[in-house]
Design an enzyme around this catalytic site. Sequence first.
Site, PDB file in Angstrom:
ATOM      1  N   ASP A   1      36.031 -11.909  -2.606  1.00 41.70           N
ATOM      2  CA  ASP A   1      35.292 -12.271  -1.581  1.00 41.70           C
ATOM      3  C   ASP A   1      35.879 -11.068  -0.656  1.00 41.70           C
ATOM      4  OD1 ASP A   1      34.830 -13.102   0.665  1.00 41.70           O
ATOM      5  OD2 ASP A   1      35.662 -15.195   0.504  1.00 41.70           O
TER       6      ASP A   1
ATOM      7  N   TYR B   1      17.398 -13.116  -1.561  1.00 41.16           N
ATOM      8  CA  TYR B   1      16.424 -11.958  -2.194  1.00 41.16           C
ATOM      9  C   TYR B   1      15.967 -11.168  -3.042  1.00 41.16           C
ATOM     10  CZ  TYR B   1      16.947 -10.479   3.433  1.00 41.16           C
ATOM     11  OH  TYR B   1      17.131 -10.695   4.463  1.00 41.16           O
TER      12      TYR B   1
ATOM     13  N   ASP C   1      26.574 -13.093   4.532  1.00 38.91           N
ATOM     14  CA  ASP C   1      26.368 -13.078   5.833  1.00 38.91           C
ATOM     15  C   ASP C   1      27.410 -14.156   6.530  1.00 38.91           C
ATOM     16  OD1 ASP C   1      25.272 -12.547   8.681  1.00 38.91           O
ATOM     17  OD2 ASP C   1      23.098 -12.375   7.807  1.00 38.91           O
TER      18      ASP C   1
ATOM     19  N   THR D   1      20.580  -8.811  -3.843  1.00 37.77           N
ATOM     20  CA  THR D   1      20.613  -9.797  -5.409  1.00 37.77           C
ATOM     21  C   THR D   1      21.608 -11.534  -5.598  1.00 37.77           C
ATOM     22  OG1 THR D   1      22.903  -8.777  -5.698  1.00 37.77           O
ATOM     23  CG2 THR D   1      21.412  -7.415  -6.692  1.00 37.77           C
TER      24      THR D   1
END
Length: 184
Positions: free
Chosen positions: A16, A133, A40, A130
């Site tokens: 992570d 998007y 994000d 990846t």
Amino acid sequence: MEIKVGKAKVKLIQGDITEQATDAIVNAANPTLMGGGGVDGAIHRKGGARILEECKRIRENQYPHGLPVGEAVITTGGYLKAKYVIHTVGPIWKGGNKGEAELLAKAYQSSLKLAVSKGLKSIAFPSISTGAYGYPIKEASKVALSKVKEFLEKEDLLDEVIFVLFSERDLKVYNDVVKEIFNL
Ligand code: ADP
């Protein structure tokens, strides 16, 4: 997997990215810089409100129409272990003939350049573009790894570049492709 390029180390790990204690972690942002899903969302949730405050200021002062694809900006890391977050925008996959590879390479290049210009020594990347998007991971990993290789071969100001892959499957793809790119 760990590779040396000059004095720099390139590491590929599963994990992570919000847990990385590098000088900077890179956010696969969108042009609004106002947060979103995927990596994000995770970065903003864990890093706290100061990141979004700085993103808002950047939008107002520098990018009123949004951060263009391939560009990068830097904010505090807030409560994250990393000191800074470098926000970049990768391309949306549209089949591969819309300049996606060049734009993805530019997103990596802009992030690396920004890190060096701020005197940072270590940087962690997620697999940009990846997720939502839709960029095919094998193609994206070729772009990512060759850009980092090229960058580190040209200059030796970074000590460490870490690719933090979220799934075991993604790590396997990167581990396979890295052998090809670095002639291992
Ligand atoms: P994009 O919109 O650029 O595709 P995403 O966040 O949807 O961005 O996905 C990019 C990659 O980041 C995907 O491979 C996804 O699995 C991965 N990812 C999501 N959360 C994390 C995280 N906390 N740490 C590292 N990688 C993550």
